[in-house]
Design a protein around this motif. Structure first.
Motif, mmCIF file in Angstrom:
data_model
loop_
_atom_site.group_PDB
_atom_site.id
_atom_site.type_symbol
_atom_site.label_atom_id
_atom_site.label_comp_id
_atom_site.label_asym_id
_atom_site.label_seq_id
_atom_site.Cartn_x
_atom_site.Cartn_y
_atom_site.Cartn_z
ATOM 1 N N GLU A 1 0.862 1.949 11.329
ATOM 2 C CA GLU A 1 0.019 0.788 11.071
ATOM 3 C C GLU A 1 0.854 -0.260 10.336
ATOM 4 O OE1 GLU A 1 -3.214 -0.258 11.603
ATOM 5 O OE2 GLU A 1 -3.222 1.376 13.037
ATOM 6 N N PRO A 2 0.958 -1.457 10.889
ATOM 7 C CA PRO A 2 1.828 -2.458 10.264
ATOM 8 C C PRO A 2 1.382 -2.876 8.867
ATOM 9 C CG PRO A 2 0.581 -3.396 12.093
ATOM 10 C CD PRO A 2 0.379 -1.923 12.142
ATOM 11 N N LEU A 3 0.113 -2.744 8.562
ATOM 12 C CA LEU A 3 -0.364 -3.129 7.222
ATOM 13 C C LEU A 3 -0.437 -1.936 6.274
ATOM 14 C CD1 LEU A 3 -3.132 -5.731 8.180
ATOM 15 C CD2 LEU A 3 -0.771 -6.140 7.443
ATOM 16 N N GLY A 4 -0.022 -0.781 6.763
ATOM 17 C CA GLY A 4 -0.085 0.424 5.937
ATOM 18 C C GLY A 4 1.231 0.711 5.226
ATOM 19 N N ASN A 5 1.223 1.768 4.435
ATOM 20 C CA ASN A 5 2.411 2.130 3.649
ATOM 21 C C ASN A 5 3.515 2.757 4.485
ATOM 22 O OD1 ASN A 5 1.206 1.235 1.277
ATOM 23 N ND2 ASN A 5 0.193 3.204 0.951
ATOM 24 N N ASP A 6 3.171 3.179 5.693
ATOM 25 C CA ASP A 6 4.159 3.860 6.522
ATOM 26 C C ASP A 6 5.009 2.898 7.341
ATOM 27 O OD1 ASP A 6 3.145 6.211 5.588
ATOM 28 O OD2 ASP A 6 1.827 6.523 7.311
ATOM 29 N N SER B 1 7.289 -10.551 8.277
ATOM 30 C CA SER B 1 6.597 -11.540 9.103
ATOM 31 C C SER B 1 5.414 -10.936 9.841
ATOM 32 C CB SER B 1 7.566 -12.144 10.115
ATOM 33 O OG SER B 1 8.582 -12.842 9.443
ATOM 34 N N ILE B 2 5.611 -9.731 10.346
ATOM 35 C CA ILE B 2 4.516 -9.043 11.040
ATOM 36 C C ILE B 2 3.344 -8.866 10.085
ATOM 37 C CG2 ILE B 2 3.797 -6.805 11.986
ATOM 38 C CD1 ILE B 2 6.684 -6.600 13.202
ATOM 39 N N ARG B 3 3.659 -8.408 8.884
ATOM 40 C CA ARG B 3 2.588 -8.179 7.912
ATOM 41 C C ARG B 3 1.909 -9.484 7.511
ATOM 42 N NH1 ARG B 3 3.805 -2.778 5.250
ATOM 43 N NH2 ARG B 3 2.618 -3.467 3.450
ATOM 44 N N SER B 4 2.703 -10.514 7.297
ATOM 45 C CA SER B 4 2.096 -11.766 6.819
ATOM 46 C C SER B 4 1.234 -12.413 7.901
ATOM 47 C CB SER B 4 3.171 -12.726 6.314
ATOM 48 O OG SER B 4 3.839 -13.372 7.373
#
Length: 281
Positions: A138-143, A207-210
Motif C-alpha cells: 500500500e503506497p500510503l502504508g508503512n510497508d 511523490s506517489i504518497r503526496s
DNA sequence: CTCCTGTCCTGCCGGC
DNA sequence: TGCCGGCAGGACAGGA
C-alpha cells in the motif's frame, strides 16, 4: 475510472451505510459483470451483520460476522450510489448490484462498461485471493518506501510509467496518478524502471504518497463519470499538472512558452502518458 | 520470468 | 442532424 483515492473515498462513504448493519437482501440484476456474479453470495450474506470494510489497492473488501465476505472492484466505469432509506429507490440504467441494508440505505453498484467485478471471498481466505495475494505494498502504508520500491523495479527494462501501473509493484496506482507522480518527481516516464537511482526512487516514493494524499483530501478526481456515492464531484482534476493537459503549461516551468509547447502525450504499452518535457526531460 | 498486445463493454466526442 | 471511428480511469490471458 477509480484509482486508489477514489476507491478510498467510496470505502469511507460505505462505512456508515454498511458497517454494523445487516444485509436484508443482496440483489443481482444480471448474471455477470466482468466475471459471473457469485451465485452463493446473496444467501451467504443474507441477514448477516457487516463487521468491517477495508480497501486494498483499488479493491474494497467487506466481511460479515459469519466470516462470509465480498471483494469489489469498480473497473473503469464503476460507481457506487448510496440511496437514503426513505428515498424513492430510483433505478438507473446499469444498476447491476444492490445491497439492501436493514433499516438503512440501499447501496447500488452502477457500471456501464461492466469492467468491474464483485466476487465472494471469506475473511479467512482473502489472503489467498489471487489478485490480492500478488499485490504490492500500500503506497500510503508503512510497508512502502524508497528501498522497497527500488527492489521491486530492480532489473526491470519496462518504462517506469508501465512499471508503476503494475499492481504487483505498488498497489492502487492507475494512469492518472502515475502520470502525476512522475511529474512531481521530475522523472521522464520513458526511463527504464531498473535504471532509476536511489535518489530518484526516494523522490518517486514521496511523490506517489503526496499525490495520493492530496487527491484524497480533494475528494478524488471526477472525469467522465466518477462521482461520490451521493453524486457529488471530486475536484482533484483541477489540480492535475499534466494529465489530459496536452499543449498547456504544467504550471511549474515555462514549458508552454518555449519551443517544446507544453505538456506532451505519448503512448506507452497502449496507454496515454502525459508529461512535461521541460521538467521531466 | 518479463514484456507487450489484444480483449472485454458502453458512452462520448470530434470529424465529416 | 447523424453516422462512424477512436478513445477512455483496469486487469487479465496469451504469445513472443
Amino acid at each position: 475510472m477509480p484509482e486508489l483515492p477514489e476507491v478510498e473515498i467510496v470505502k469511507r462513504a460505505l462505512e456508515p451505510a454498511m458497517v454494523g448493519r445487516r444485509v436484508k437482501r443482496l440483489v443481482f440484476n444480471r448474471a455477470d459483470l466482468r466475471f459471473p456474479l457469485p451465485e452463493g453470495l446473496p444467501l451467504a450474506l443474507q441477514g448477516q451483520r457487516i463487521e468491517r470494510l477495508l480497501r486494498r489497492g483499488k479493491y474494497i473488501l467487506g466481511f460479515a460476522e459469519n466470516g462470509a465476505g465480498f471483494v469489489l472492484h469498480l473497473g473503469m466505469s464503476g460507481a457506487v450510489r448510496i440511496e437514503p432509506p426513505a428515498g424513492t429507490s430510483l433505478h438507473e440504467k446499469h444498476d447491476h448490484v444492490e445491497f439492501h441494508m436493514d433499516e438503512g440505505p440501499r447501496v447500488v453498484l452502477n457500471d456501464p462498461r461492466r469492467f468491474g467485478f464483485l466476487d465472494a471471498v471469506g475473511r479467512e481466505d482473502c489472503q489467498d485471493y489471487p489478485a490480492l495475494a500478488a499485490m504490492g505494498p500500500e503506497p500510503l502504508g508503512n510497508d512502502f518506501n524508497a528501498e522497497i520500491l527500488a527492489v521491486a523495479i530492480k532489473g526491470r527494462k519496462t518504462p517506469i510509467k508501465s512499471a508503476l501501473l503494475d499492481q504487483r509493484i505498488v498497489a492502487g496506482l492507475g494512469n492518472i496518478y502515475v502520470c502525476e507522480a512522475l511529474y512531481r518527481a521530475a522523472i521522464d516516464p520513458r526511463r527504464r524502471a531498473g535504471d532509476l537511482n536511489a535518489k530518484e526512487c526516494t523522490a518517486l516514493c514521496m511523490s506517489i504518497r503526496s499525490v495520493l494524499r492530496d487527491a484524497i483530501e480533494a475528494g478524488g478526481s471526477s472525469l467522465k463519470d466518477y462521482k461520490h456515492t451521493d453524486g457529488q464531484l471530486g475536484y482533484f482534476q483541477h489540480h492535475f499538472a499534466v494529465y489530459d493537459r496536452v499543449g498547456q503549461g504544467c504550471g511549474a516551468c515555462e514549458c508552454d512558452i518555449v519551443e517544446t509547447g507544453g505538456v506532451q502525450r505519448i503512448v506507452q504499452a497502449g496507454r496515454s502518458t502525459f508529461f512535461c518535457p521541460e521538467k521531466q526531460g
